[in-house]
Design an enzyme around this catalytic site. Structure first.
Site, mmCIF file in Angstrom:
data_model
loop_
_atom_site.group_PDB
_atom_site.id
_atom_site.type_symbol
_atom_site.label_atom_id
_atom_site.label_comp_id
_atom_site.label_asym_id
_atom_site.label_seq_id
_atom_site.Cartn_x
_atom_site.Cartn_y
_atom_site.Cartn_z
ATOM 1 N N SER A 1 22.714 7.145 68.304
ATOM 2 C CA SER A 1 23.883 6.260 68.350
ATOM 3 C C SER A 1 24.263 5.811 66.940
ATOM 4 O O SER A 1 23.408 5.704 66.060
ATOM 5 C CB SER A 1 23.578 5.017 69.183
ATOM 6 O OG SER A 1 23.135 5.361 70.465
HETATM 7 N N1 SAH Z 1 18.485 5.335 71.666
HETATM 8 C C1 SAH Z 1 18.886 6.531 70.969
HETATM 9 C C2 SAH Z 1 20.122 7.169 71.567
HETATM 10 C C3 SAH Z 1 19.758 8.122 72.607
HETATM 11 S S1 SAH Z 1 21.092 9.010 73.335
HETATM 12 C C4 SAH Z 1 19.093 6.214 69.508
HETATM 13 O O1 SAH Z 1 18.346 5.449 68.959
HETATM 14 O O2 SAH Z 1 19.963 6.763 68.891
HETATM 15 C C5 SAH Z 1 20.708 8.721 75.029
HETATM 16 C C6 SAH Z 1 19.407 9.292 75.538
HETATM 17 O O3 SAH Z 1 19.300 8.906 76.913
HETATM 18 C C7 SAH Z 1 19.309 10.824 75.522
HETATM 19 O O4 SAH Z 1 18.189 11.189 74.777
HETATM 20 C C8 SAH Z 1 19.144 11.186 77.001
HETATM 21 O O5 SAH Z 1 18.275 12.265 77.229
HETATM 22 C C9 SAH Z 1 18.560 9.904 77.576
HETATM 23 N N2 SAH Z 1 18.705 9.737 79.013
HETATM 24 C C10 SAH Z 1 19.762 10.014 79.824
HETATM 25 N N3 SAH Z 1 19.481 9.716 81.100
HETATM 26 C C11 SAH Z 1 18.211 9.206 81.108
HETATM 27 C C12 SAH Z 1 17.330 8.726 82.123
HETATM 28 N N4 SAH Z 1 17.692 8.677 83.433
HETATM 29 N N5 SAH Z 1 16.097 8.299 81.760
HETATM 30 C C13 SAH Z 1 15.710 8.333 80.465
HETATM 31 N N6 SAH Z 1 16.473 8.781 79.466
HETATM 32 C C14 SAH Z 1 17.710 9.210 79.775
#
Ligand code: SAH
Length: 219
Positions: free
Chosen positions: A70
């Site tokens: 993000s």
């Molecule tokens: N927090 C991260 C951003 C991650 S993007 C940062 O620091 O930048 C969002 C993430 O959510 C992705 O890796 C995706 O695989 C995960 N995701 C989506 N659905 C999910 C679920 N049901 N359980 C766990 N992770 C999930």
């Protein structure tokens, strides 16, 4: 709260990180505890080396598997809203991705649980966080829509992926007095805050956002 290992960080990244903090202030982030935390966590180690020169720009960047880290503003905004100027004890993050936001949360909470459904991302985040000695961040490979019932309740919950409805399990795992921040929607998404108090849950709708979708099951 945890002190991160600082070795191996060059002057250039310290300067660009300082510029990122100034930009966050200009964008309206006021929480100085959070800004200090974001000044401590080296974002460049969480992205591919080929993109590390972009690590402190206000951009989301690809981290593989169709997912993104993000942009710094949204990490700051969600954390500022969740924290509400308080010292947090237990925090849950859904969507570890590369682990950057979990590392930031580790600087403002006593203990952070972060859940990821894509195994290689979970494993890579574990390596990055170990490299930083972020010992108060606990990662789980699981479907985060179910939360982590064994570790609840949480003072704060952040969802880093957009759901079309608020997962019931997460509402139940939010402590009374706690805040949950999440993007809601599919094509059009809005950042929402849920506050839980003795009377129940209160929802506020904040601003338009763009997140990857919350998926179900593990991959
Ligand atoms: N927090 C991260 C951003 C991650 S993007 C940062 O620091 O930048 C969002 C993430 O959510 C992705 O890796 C995706 O695989 C995960 N995701 C989506 N659905 C999910 C679920 N049901 N359980 C766990 N992770 C999930």
């Amino acid at each position: 709260m945890n002190s991160l290992r600082q070795s191996g960080i060059g002057m250039t990244s310290q300067r660009t990180r300082g510029r990122m903090i100034e930009r966050l202030r200009a964008q309206g982030i006021r929480d100085e505890v959070l800004l200090a935390a974001m000044n401590t966590v080296p974002r460049h180690i969480f992205v591919d080396e080929a993109m590390s020169h972009l690590a402190y720009d206000d951009k989301s960047l690809p981290i593989g598997f169709g997912q993104t880290i993000s942009q710094p503003y949204i990490v700051a905004r969600m954390t500022e809203i969740m924290r509400d100027g308080k010292t947090l004890n237990r925090v849950l993050e859904i969507g570890t991705g590369c682990g950057y936001q979990a590392a930031v949360l580790g600087q403002v909470a006593s203990i952070v649980y972060s859940v990821e459904r894509i195994l290689p991302l979970h494993e890579r985040a574990a390596n990055y966080l170990q490299e930083l000695h972020a010992e108060n961040v606990r990662l789980s490979y699981a479907d985060g829509g179910l939360g982590l019932p064994g570790e609840a309740p949480f003072d704060g919950i952040i969802m880093a992926a957009a759901a079309t409805h608020i997962p019931q399990a997460l509402l139940e795992q939010l402590a009374v007095g706690g805040r949950m921040v999440l993007p809601l929607g599919a094509q059009e998404q809005i950042l929402c805050m849920i506050e839980r108090d003795a009377d129940g849950y209160h929802e506020s709708r904040l601003e338009a956002v763009k997140f990857v979708p919350l998926l179900t099951g593990k991959a």
